[in-house]
Design an enzyme around this catalytic site. Structure first.
Site, PDB file in Angstrom:
ATOM      1  N   CYS A   4      43.110  57.813  55.658  1.00  0.00           N
ATOM      2  CA  CYS A   4      43.052  56.317  55.262  1.00  0.00           C
ATOM      3  C   CYS A   4      43.456  55.687  56.506  1.00  0.00           C
ATOM      4  O   CYS A   4      44.678  55.534  56.565  1.00  0.00           O
ATOM      5  CB  CYS A   4      43.246  55.873  53.993  1.00  0.00           C
ATOM      6  SG  CYS A   4      43.255  54.055  53.724  1.00  0.00           S
ATOM      7  N   HIS A  46      47.170  53.356  47.732  1.00  0.00           N
ATOM      8  CA  HIS A  46      45.888  53.620  48.097  1.00  0.00           C
ATOM      9  C   HIS A  46      44.961  53.707  46.626  1.00  0.00           C
ATOM     10  O   HIS A  46      45.115  54.444  45.732  1.00  0.00           O
ATOM     11  CB  HIS A  46      45.710  54.778  48.501  1.00  0.00           C
ATOM     12  CG  HIS A  46      44.003  55.323  48.852  1.00  0.00           C
ATOM     13  ND1 HIS A  46      43.726  55.047  50.404  1.00  0.00           N
ATOM     14  CD2 HIS A  46      43.034  55.578  48.456  1.00  0.00           C
ATOM     15  CE1 HIS A  46      42.368  55.227  50.530  1.00  0.00           C
ATOM     16  NE2 HIS A  46      41.747  55.719  49.042  1.00  0.00           N
ATOM     17  N   ASN A  86      35.318  42.720  50.188  1.00  0.00           N
ATOM     18  CA  ASN A  86      34.299  43.730  50.196  1.00  0.00           C
ATOM     19  C   ASN A  86      34.113  45.024  49.184  1.00  0.00           C
ATOM     20  O   ASN A  86      35.492  45.622  49.435  1.00  0.00           O
ATOM     21  CB  ASN A  86      33.672  44.226  51.531  1.00  0.00           C
ATOM     22  CG  ASN A  86      33.383  42.842  52.436  1.00  0.00           C
ATOM     23  OD1 ASN A  86      32.814  41.942  52.016  1.00  0.00           O
ATOM     24  ND2 ASN A  86      33.755  42.844  53.742  1.00  0.00           N
ATOM     25  N   GLY A  92      29.401  45.951  52.453  1.00  0.00           N
ATOM     26  CA  GLY A  92      29.939  46.482  54.114  1.00  0.00           C
ATOM     27  C   GLY A  92      31.160  46.701  53.921  1.00  0.00           C
ATOM     28  O   GLY A  92      32.073  46.620  55.008  1.00  0.00           O
ATOM     29  N   HIS A  99      41.178  45.708  50.148  1.00  0.00           N
ATOM     30  CA  HIS A  99      41.856  44.652  51.203  1.00  0.00           C
ATOM     31  C   HIS A  99      41.261  43.328  50.799  1.00  0.00           C
ATOM     32  O   HIS A  99      39.920  43.319  50.556  1.00  0.00           O
ATOM     33  CB  HIS A  99      41.705  45.006  52.620  1.00  0.00           C
ATOM     34  CG  HIS A  99      40.347  45.354  53.094  1.00  0.00           C
ATOM     35  ND1 HIS A  99      39.847  46.829  52.552  1.00  0.00           N
ATOM     36  CD2 HIS A  99      39.281  44.902  53.636  1.00  0.00           C
ATOM     37  CE1 HIS A  99      38.629  47.088  53.156  1.00  0.00           C
ATOM     38  NE2 HIS A  99      38.358  45.760  53.898  1.00  0.00           N
TER      39      HIS A  99
HETATM   40  P1  DGP Z   1      35.760  45.538  55.241  1.00  0.00           P
HETATM   41  O1  DGP Z   1      34.469  45.860  56.317  1.00  0.00           O
HETATM   42  O2  DGP Z   1      35.721  44.753  54.376  1.00  0.00           O
HETATM   43  O3  DGP Z   1      35.741  47.083  54.912  1.00  0.00           O
HETATM   44  O4  DGP Z   1      36.759  45.362  56.356  1.00  0.00           O
HETATM   45  C1  DGP Z   1      37.704  46.186  57.201  1.00  0.00           C
HETATM   46  C2  DGP Z   1      38.336  45.383  58.065  1.00  0.00           C
HETATM   47  O5  DGP Z   1      39.428  46.278  58.771  1.00  0.00           O
HETATM   48  C3  DGP Z   1      37.673  44.959  59.488  1.00  0.00           C
HETATM   49  O6  DGP Z   1      37.436  43.402  59.482  1.00  0.00           O
HETATM   50  C4  DGP Z   1      38.175  45.352  60.799  1.00  0.00           C
HETATM   51  C5  DGP Z   1      39.642  45.989  59.915  1.00  0.00           C
HETATM   52  N1  DGP Z   1      39.935  47.178  60.885  1.00  0.00           N
HETATM   53  C6  DGP Z   1      39.684  48.373  60.717  1.00  0.00           C
HETATM   54  N2  DGP Z   1      40.491  49.305  61.361  1.00  0.00           N
HETATM   55  C7  DGP Z   1      41.414  48.392  61.691  1.00  0.00           C
HETATM   56  C8  DGP Z   1      42.823  48.842  62.331  1.00  0.00           C
HETATM   57  O7  DGP Z   1      43.097  49.993  62.740  1.00  0.00           O
HETATM   58  N3  DGP Z   1      43.792  47.720  62.462  1.00  0.00           N
HETATM   59  C9  DGP Z   1      43.675  46.429  62.081  1.00  0.00           C
HETATM   60  N4  DGP Z   1      44.455  45.448  62.114  1.00  0.00           N
HETATM   61  N5  DGP Z   1      42.205  46.317  61.393  1.00  0.00           N
HETATM   62  C10 DGP Z   1      41.410  47.037  61.146  1.00  0.00           C
END
Ligand code: DGP
Length: 112
Positions: A4, A46, A86, A92, A99
């Site tokens: 994760c 988690h 989400n 999505g 989160h």
């Molecule tokens: P969701 O689509 O709701 O699962 O949002 C996941 C969000 O996480 C997306 O807006 C991009 C963000 N994200 C994915 N990988 C990383 C990462 O490695 N670092 C950060 N800061 N954000 C991330």
């Protein structure tokens, strides 16, 4: 969870731009911001969705919302912000670690 991304961020194995941390939550900048200010709040534990909330996790989420309310002005969100969680494939959700998106820093549209 070993694979994760957000657990790796919690453990410091992947760097992140943190804006708040305590023993149970972490808030950091989203790497793909959708708005001028786009933060993510995660529980350090988690779990994927609100379907997995028990009393303890629900209380933690309550404290997390309280923290957002208290700290939003310091994050530049004094004029308002949007919270989005989400949940699952059709919404999505791309990272399977619950989160809360904290979106703002500009006027936000609300339409289908
Ligand atoms: P969701 O689509 O709701 O699962 O949002 C996941 C969000 O996480 C997306 O807006 C991009 C963000 N994200 C994915 N990988 C990383 C990462 O490695 N670092 C950060 N800061 N954000 C991330």
């Amino acid at each position: 969870m070993e694979d994760c991304i957000f657990c790796k961020i919690v453990k410091g194995e992947i760097p992140s731009a943190k804006v708040y941390e305590d023993d149970e939550i972490l808030v950091f900048k989203d790497i793909e911001p959708l708005t001028k200010i786009h933060l993510l709040l995660i529980p350090k534990e988690h779990f994927k969705t609100v379907a997995e909330l028990d009393g303890k996790r629900a209380a933690l989420l309550g404290r997390a919302l309280q923290k957002i309310g208290a700290l939003a002005p310091a994050w530049g969100l004094e004029k308002g912000y949007r919270l989005v969680i989400n949940q699952g494939e059709e919404a999505g959700q791309s990272v399977p670690h619950l989160h809360i998106h904290i979106l703002g820093g500009e006027p936000l549209r609300w339409e289908k």
